[in-house]
Scaffold this active site. Sequence first.
Site, short mmCIF file in Angstrom:
data_model
loop_
_atom_site.label_atom_id
_atom_site.label_comp_id
_atom_site.label_asym_id
_atom_site.label_seq_id
_atom_site.Cartn_x
_atom_site.Cartn_y
_atom_site.Cartn_z
N SER A 96 26.72 -65.45 14.70
CA SER A 96 27.08 -64.82 15.97
C SER A 96 27.93 -63.57 15.74
CB SER A 96 27.83 -65.81 16.85
OG SER A 96 28.98 -66.28 16.18
N CYS A 97 28.40 -63.38 14.51
CA CYS A 97 29.20 -62.19 14.18
C CYS A 97 28.33 -60.93 14.18
CB CYS A 97 29.84 -62.33 12.81
SG CYS A 97 31.13 -63.58 12.72
#
Lengths: 203, 170
Positions: free
Chosen positions: B36-37
């Site tokens: 999700s980064c």
Amino acid sequence: MNPLQMDALKEIANIGAGHAATALSQLMGKRVDMCVPQVDLIPLEAVAGYFGEPETEVWAIFTRCESSFPVSLVFIMNKSDGDLLAEKLFQAARIQDKVRLLPGMKESALSESGNMIMGAFVSAVGDLLRENLPLSVPSISLDLMGAVMDILLEIFGGFGDTALATETELSFPGESRRNFNARILLIPDPGSLEILFRQLGVE
Amino acid sequence: MSVHPTTAEIQTLTVGMGEICVARKPDLLSCVGLGSCIGLVLYDPIRGWAGMAHIMLPSSSSRGSQGKEKPGKFADTAVFGLIAELESRGALRSFLRAKMAGGARMFSFSPTSSGAIGEQNVAATREALRIAGIRLEGEETGGTKGRSIIFSPETFLMEIRCVGQESRLI
């Protein structure tokens, strides 16, 4: 968290891992060992590398328990170990090597076993709370360890700077080829631990 | 396939979670295992400087002074953190362009009610770039697969690798 609460959490993970090992052992028809679970507070910046190289390919099965004790669980295996587990499951089900498997069969087999193992884990906690703790349908992914561990950001990112996880390792003793390892992360939602501690009288 | 044309002694700087790194040719910048980064790159193609941030969360508000101490960690502070780093090395702000990758949703449902953090990260990074007036030259975001990226401050190309897929250049 005080030492007593840490111990309570460890004990819960211990019982859970015991149930999980039994479930896996029944599934595979062989002995499964587990180590004493660790309870760790992980700084968010360190989650990607918590289990080693973030670029390692892993099978990860994720499930949630929405209940009075909301918790996320992740079952993580190295890719080769997951492949081996699927192979053994197909053998146990007498599906021969030569038969061409339909796409998605391996994923399905692995996510089912992950669900069973995590279900055993959570039902151990449920026994302690005298409550039925149902799990959501599992979600599976073959991906990079670092990417999988971002789930901790999702859960804790809105709340603080550390993630809490209990972790245990399962292995097959006497497996001549090599060691098989699987990890279970038990990740209580922020605030949900208090409920548990109250129940156990270690506030 | 490689983003880099030469085989001279190359150093690859791996940008850890929440960090910002700056490099110029022939060195490379990379982020490993983005879920999700976001891996955000700002580069000055004229002066040849590039900086990469490994963004973890969308917003530094309600985080006290953290945005100042660790600007790379948040989408809203990473853009200005990168600009400051690059300007201090001699890059010119008006030349800066951006590329980004990441913001995946690793599992089919999200444990929080506020929506998947990956999508929030993408939206917040786009907004921060818009506020800073920096053009997004390329992006590959969303999806369900984690990514590793390598950026070359020589070719200004980003190589994106996913498990079980061919690598891509943006």
